[in-house]
Motif scaffolding. Structure first.
Motif, short mmCIF file in Angstrom:
data_model
loop_
_atom_site.label_atom_id
_atom_site.label_comp_id
_atom_site.label_asym_id
_atom_site.label_seq_id
_atom_site.Cartn_x
_atom_site.Cartn_y
_atom_site.Cartn_z
N GLY A 94 0.81 -1.21 0.00
CA GLY A 94 0.00 0.00 0.00
C GLY A 94 0.84 1.27 0.00
O GLY A 94 2.04 1.23 0.26
N GLN A 120 0.45 5.97 -1.00
CA GLN A 120 -0.30 7.05 -1.65
C GLN A 120 0.60 7.92 -2.50
O GLN A 120 0.17 8.98 -2.95
N ARG A 125 -10.02 2.10 -6.02
CA ARG A 125 -10.14 1.51 -4.70
C ARG A 125 -9.02 1.99 -3.78
O ARG A 125 -9.24 2.22 -2.59
N TRP A 126 -7.81 2.16 -4.34
CA TRP A 126 -6.65 2.50 -3.52
C TRP A 126 -6.42 4.00 -3.37
O TRP A 126 -5.65 4.41 -2.50
N LYS A 127 -7.04 4.83 -4.17
CA LYS A 127 -6.79 6.27 -4.14
C LYS A 127 -7.23 6.86 -2.80
O LYS A 127 -8.09 6.30 -2.11
#
Length: 259
Positions: A107, A109, A234-236
């Motif tokens: 994970g 950002q 989904r990950w943003k």
């Protein structure tokens, strides 16, 4: 340095030789390969060799998520796969890649996290981020800069210490190269919550004998970016919105593709 441990797999013949050595001695116990006794011994011990070969395959191949085939459905079930983001049927190689990605993805950002994640899926992307124009921070007109040699820091940076990139936002500005636009003109403050993913190369999946299924998988599958869009959304960060740009999409090198 000592050699790594090697897993020993015994065949039915190995078990037959071991059983033969345990038999009593005498004329009633012939060791001739064509004798009825030896044929019985080899027939009885063959199943032991088959079991060991089968166990070795499970130990050496099926215990590795990168190569598993028979136990792939069990691996997927334990890791919450198949993922609903993959609407299209996947080959065995793609399912293995998805499994490894699910197991190893930590994970993040940052730009690089999303670029690396897309690369694992077989896509080449770059990312553009936005912010509104601020007086006393931005300049009017063409505020781009040229890369210069001999600077104390070879990487050009803005007043916040962030690297100034060259279009399409995938590398630092080289000597004599013009940077990307530092701002995007007038606009609302909400501009900072948008970012664009530029998809430059389609995902190519070539048929492989070791990972494909004859009669099921085509010679080449050109991947749609539906899985990429679904996963990145989904990950943003929850407060942001992604714009996907396919204007510079090209098929890539015909000799390359995802494994």
């Amino acid at each position: 340095m000592s050699d790594p441990d090697q897993h020993v797999t015994r065949t039915g013949d190995d078990y037959a030789d071991a059983m033969q050595a345990l038999l009593p001695l005498g004329q009633a116990w012939p060791r001739d390969d064509e004798s009825v006794l030896m044929k019985v011994v080899r027939g009885l011990t063959r199943i032991w060799g088959d079991f060991e070969i089968r166990a070795s395959k499970l130990l050496e191949m099926e215990s590795d998520p990168r190569s598993t085939i028979e136990l792939l459905p069990d691996w997927e079930r334990n890791w919450g796969l198949p993922d609903p983001c993959y609407a299209e049927p996947q080959s065995i190689a793609e399912r293995q890649l998805t499994l490894v990605m699910r197991m190893t993805l930590e994970g993040g950002q940052s730009r690089q996290f999303f670029i690396d994640a897309a690369a694992m899926l077989g896509y080449t992307i770059t990312i553009s981020e936005y912010r509104p124009f601020f007086i006393a921070m931005d300049g009017c007109g063409d505020c781009r800069v040229y890369g210069a040699a001999g600077a104390p820091d070879p990487v050009m940076r803005n007043q916040w210490g962030q690297p100034i990139l060259a279009p399409p936002s995938d590398h630092n500005v080289s000597e004599g190269e013009l940077s990307e636009w530092p701002n995007y003109g007038m606009g609302p403050l909400e501009n900072r919550y948008y970012w664009t993913v530029h998809v430059h190369q389609a995902s190519l999946t070539w048929f492989r004998v070791t990972s494909g299924q004859c009669g099921v998988d085509p010679h080449l599958r050109i991947g749609l970016a539906d899985d990429l869009e679904c996963l990145l959304n989904r990950w943003k960060p929850g407060h942001t919105q992604i714009i996907f740009d396919y204007t510079n999409l090209h098929p890539g090198d015909p000799m390359e593709g995802t494994p």
